[in-house]
Design an enzyme around this catalytic site. Structure first.
Site, short mmCIF file in Angstrom:
data_model
loop_
_atom_site.label_atom_id
_atom_site.label_comp_id
_atom_site.label_asym_id
_atom_site.label_seq_id
_atom_site.Cartn_x
_atom_site.Cartn_y
_atom_site.Cartn_z
N THR A 273 0.85 -1.19 0.00
CA THR A 273 0.00 0.00 0.00
C THR A 273 0.89 1.24 0.00
O THR A 273 1.67 1.44 0.93
CB THR A 273 -0.89 -0.01 1.25
OG1 THR A 273 -1.58 -1.25 1.25
CG2 THR A 273 -1.88 1.14 1.22
N CYS B 124 -3.12 -2.43 8.83
CA CYS B 124 -3.54 -1.66 7.65
C CYS B 124 -4.41 -0.45 7.96
O CYS B 124 -4.02 0.68 7.66
CB CYS B 124 -4.26 -2.59 6.68
SG CYS B 124 -3.12 -3.72 5.89
N LYS C 212 -7.45 -8.96 15.98
CA LYS C 212 -8.71 -9.58 15.58
C LYS C 212 -8.52 -11.08 15.69
O LYS C 212 -7.39 -11.55 15.84
CB LYS C 212 -9.07 -9.16 14.16
CG LYS C 212 -8.09 -9.65 13.10
CD LYS C 212 -8.54 -9.21 11.74
CE LYS C 212 -8.59 -10.38 10.82
NZ LYS C 212 -9.01 -10.07 9.48
C1 UDX Z 1 2.01 -5.61 3.62
C2 UDX Z 1 2.46 -4.40 2.85
O1 UDX Z 1 2.44 -4.73 1.54
C3 UDX Z 1 1.75 -3.15 3.26
O2 UDX Z 1 1.98 -2.11 2.39
C4 UDX Z 1 0.29 -3.40 3.33
O3 UDX Z 1 -0.38 -2.24 3.73
C5 UDX Z 1 0.04 -4.48 4.34
O4 UDX Z 1 0.67 -5.62 3.95
P1 UDX Z 1 2.89 -7.04 5.53
O5 UDX Z 1 2.93 -8.19 4.58
O6 UDX Z 1 1.88 -7.03 6.59
O7 UDX Z 1 2.80 -5.68 4.70
O8 UDX Z 1 4.34 -6.76 6.14
P2 UDX Z 1 5.31 -7.72 6.93
O9 UDX Z 1 4.60 -8.90 7.44
O10 UDX Z 1 6.06 -6.82 7.83
O11 UDX Z 1 6.27 -8.24 5.77
C6 UDX Z 1 7.15 -7.48 5.03
C7 UDX Z 1 8.34 -8.35 4.69
O12 UDX Z 1 9.18 -7.66 3.79
C8 UDX Z 1 9.21 -8.73 5.88
O13 UDX Z 1 9.38 -10.12 5.93
C9 UDX Z 1 10.53 -8.01 5.63
O14 UDX Z 1 11.66 -8.71 6.12
C10 UDX Z 1 10.52 -7.92 4.13
N1 UDX Z 1 11.39 -6.88 3.58
C11 UDX Z 1 11.32 -5.61 4.03
C12 UDX Z 1 12.27 -7.22 2.55
O15 UDX Z 1 12.37 -8.37 2.14
N2 UDX Z 1 13.02 -6.23 2.00
C13 UDX Z 1 13.00 -4.95 2.43
O16 UDX Z 1 13.71 -4.11 1.92
C14 UDX Z 1 12.12 -4.64 3.49
C1 UDX Z 2 -7.85 -5.06 6.26
C2 UDX Z 2 -8.75 -5.04 5.00
O1 UDX Z 2 -9.99 -5.67 5.29
C3 UDX Z 2 -8.05 -5.70 3.84
O2 UDX Z 2 -8.85 -5.62 2.66
C4 UDX Z 2 -6.75 -4.96 3.65
O3 UDX Z 2 -6.09 -5.28 2.53
C5 UDX Z 2 -5.89 -5.11 4.88
O4 UDX Z 2 -6.60 -4.50 5.95
P1 UDX Z 2 -7.26 -6.74 8.19
O5 UDX Z 2 -6.59 -5.57 8.83
O6 UDX Z 2 -6.50 -8.02 8.10
O7 UDX Z 2 -7.72 -6.38 6.70
O8 UDX Z 2 -8.58 -7.06 9.02
P2 UDX Z 2 -10.12 -6.70 8.98
O9 UDX Z 2 -10.86 -7.97 9.12
O10 UDX Z 2 -10.49 -5.82 7.87
O11 UDX Z 2 -10.30 -5.92 10.37
C6 UDX Z 2 -9.62 -4.71 10.65
C7 UDX Z 2 -9.99 -4.20 12.02
O12 UDX Z 2 -11.34 -3.76 12.06
C8 UDX Z 2 -9.87 -5.24 13.14
O13 UDX Z 2 -9.27 -4.64 14.26
C9 UDX Z 2 -11.29 -5.63 13.45
O14 UDX Z 2 -11.47 -6.04 14.77
C10 UDX Z 2 -12.01 -4.32 13.17
N1 UDX Z 2 -13.43 -4.50 12.80
C11 UDX Z 2 -13.75 -5.14 11.63
C12 UDX Z 2 -14.42 -3.97 13.61
O15 UDX Z 2 -14.14 -3.38 14.66
N2 UDX Z 2 -15.74 -4.10 13.22
C13 UDX Z 2 -16.10 -4.74 12.06
O16 UDX Z 2 -17.31 -4.81 11.78
C14 UDX Z 2 -15.07 -5.27 11.24
#
Ligand code: UDX
Ligand code: UDX
Length: 446
Positions: A122, A261, A321
């Site tokens: 993102t 997110c 969650k």
């Molecule tokens: C993702 C992202 O794509 C973010 O923008 C989106 O909003 C949510 O999901 P996420 O997969 O949750 O992030 O991140 P994380 O679990 O922290 O994984 C990122 C990985 O990238 C880590 O394993 C880290 O070691 C790796 N990384 C980071 C690289 O391999 N190279 C880098 O330069 C930096």
């Molecule tokens: C979110 C988006 O749904 C997904 O599309 C995006 O790419 C990544 O971010 P995620 O953060 O994994 O996914 O969880 P989600 O199930 O969307 O819940 C987000 C938060 O909202 C949680 O803390 C959950 O407890 C809260 N939530 C969700 C509420 O409080 N009420 C609801 O009705 C739904």
């Protein structure tokens, strides 16, 4: 069968790479974290995501899924390189793009054949163009490449299902042919595929997450009004959800949204908007309501048990969650902080997130089950709605507690039933007497 490389083997990257392998592609995941890659090579998943470990092992055994820390190895055969590195919040709430830059440079320096670079992280609107400039700066001038934006919409805890059954695939690029090639990777999923320009695709991701956060904050505001006026927000949400224009999802009132997110994306969008001369008042209110949810619940607790100093409070659920061990921006962290700052002692239980939580909150007493947590507690706060919490033996819980006070931060329990068992129960936005007339409407509808 296409050759795909995924940079970043985190929640999003690992699910994406594994699912692409499962669809029959040849996938290699690249991550700079050596420990993570070593674990993955040994078949161990570094976080909890239902179904993922089995899928990783199966695809690794078949040779379709490999792992490396080396960019040259990761890029050498790839036709598509997906970037799924993290984009955390910077000091002002903006998205910090240092890892995106590292990934773009890393790819550019080693690429020796044409590539489609697909961004899943993102990123602020305009980042795709900026990435193309970085790649151009470091890559050999004769090697062609295109940047395509392909935002992810995976929910943690349900990520595999979301990948394989998406509501839509969004692709953005200045090069339609490249976007269509990426679209081919998703064809077997039979989801609507939308191809647009880079900036619009990037904005769709922010607007979607901000809208969902907005719905939750909206229902939480309605919940506060319900509480004052004696209505039950859970029933209100059901009644609203029947309207096709509204729909039933993302209307659960409670402690608000957390996770990796929504908090960072709403903040980043607000920041982006304000530095470009907009006045994103709605986004600001959405964040403010979310902050208040955690504070209001402490006030509710204080009204029942008096001072929190010296009280023992049990926290039911720590993950942001259910079905994940992710503690990023988990409401439990703020709730526990507020309680301890008023002198309360904390006991906590979560089915999978306690190991991660121990690293963040070492002073909490972690319990082996909910009953051990209930023992001697002056009140319980339900923070995460894990399924198993619905099936607790509440008579036993009550007997173990010093005082039978239950603050239900996720509206898991039936207020009437708990009242009958002798609990002092408070949900979020629920009339204390529980629903009466509305449950008859539900019977008629079923
Ligand atoms: C993702 C992202 O794509 C973010 O923008 C989106 O909003 C949510 O999901 P996420 O997969 O949750 O992030 O991140 P994380 O679990 O922290 O994984 C990122 C990985 O990238 C880590 O394993 C880290 O070691 C790796 N990384 C980071 C690289 O391999 N190279 C880098 O330069 C930096
Ligand atoms: C979110 C988006 O749904 C997904 O599309 C995006 O790419 C990544 O971010 P995620 O953060 O994994 O996914 O969880 P989600 O199930 O969307 O819940 C987000 C938060 O909202 C949680 O803390 C959950 O407890 C809260 N939530 C969700 C509420 O409080 N009420 C609801 O009705 C739904």
């Amino acid at each position: 069968m296409r050759k795909i490389s995924v940079i970043g083997a985190g929640y999003v990257g690992l699910v994406t790479g594994t699912c692409f392998a499962d669809l029959g592609n040849q996938v290699i995941c690249v991550d700079i974290d050596e420990e993570k890659i070593a674990k993955l090579k040994a078949g161990t998943i570094p976080f909890y995501e239902p179904g993922l470990e089995e899928m990783v092992r199966r695809n690794a055994q078949s040779g379709r899924l490999r792992f490396t820390t080396s960019y040259p190895e990761g890029i050498k055969e790839a036709e598509f390189v997906f970037i799924a590195v993290n984009t955390p919040s910077g000091a002002e709430g903006e998205a910090d793009l240092k890892y995106i830059r590292m990934a773009a440079e890393g790819i550019a320096k080693v690429m020796d054949h044409p590539l489609i670079i697909v961004n899943k992280s993102t990123v602020p609107i305009g980042t795709g163009d900026w990435m193309a400039e970085i790649v151009e700066e470091y890559a050999h001038p004769e090697i062609e490449f295109t940047v395509v934006s392909n935002p992810e919409f995976l929910r943690e805890g349900a990520a595999i299902g979301d990948f394989l059954n998406p509501d839509r695939i969004v692709l953005g690029s200045t090069n339609r042919e490249a976007a269509e090639q990426v679209a081919q990777l998703y064809l077997s999923l039979r989801a609507p595929i939308m191809i647009t320009d880079l900036r619009t695709a990037e904005m769709i991701k922010y607007a979607s997450n901000a809208y969902l956060a907005n719905r939750i904050s909206f229902i939480n505001e309605i919940a506060s009004i319900c509480e004052k006026l004696g209505a039950d927000v859970k029933e209100v949400a059901i009644g609203m959800g029947y309207d096709k224009r509204i729909g039933p999802d993302y209307l659960d009132a409670g402690l608000g949204w957390g996770g990796s997110c929504f908090p960072k994306d709403v903040k980043a969008l607000e920041h982006m908007a304000s530095i470009h001369g907009c006045h994103p008042q709605l986004l600001r209110a959405v964040m403010e309501i979310n902050r208040d949810q955690r504070r209001l619940i402490i006030q509710t607790l204080r009204e029942i048990v008096g001072t929190l100093h010296g009280k023992t409070i049990g926290i039911l659920g720590l993950a942001f969650k259910p079905n994940t061990d992710d503690m990023r921006e988990a409401p439990s962290i703020e709730v526990i902080h507020l309680l301890t700052s008023e002198g309360a002692r904390i006991k906590a239980y979560d089915p999978v997130a306690m190991e991660v939580a121990k690293g963040i909150m070492p002073d909490v007493t972690y319990c082996s089950d909910p009953y051990q947590m209930a023992e001697g507690s002056d009140a319980l706060i339900a923070v995460t709605e894990w399924n198993e919490f619905q099936h607790l033996d509440m008579v036993r819980v009550k007997e173990l507690m010093r005082q039978p006070v239950l603050i239900d931060g996720r509206n898991i329990y039936d207020p009437q039933k708990l009242g009958e068992l002798g609990f002092i129960y408070r949900g979020v936005g629920r009339g204390y007497e529980g629903p009466t007339v509305i449950s008859e409407v539900k019977k008629a509808a079923s």
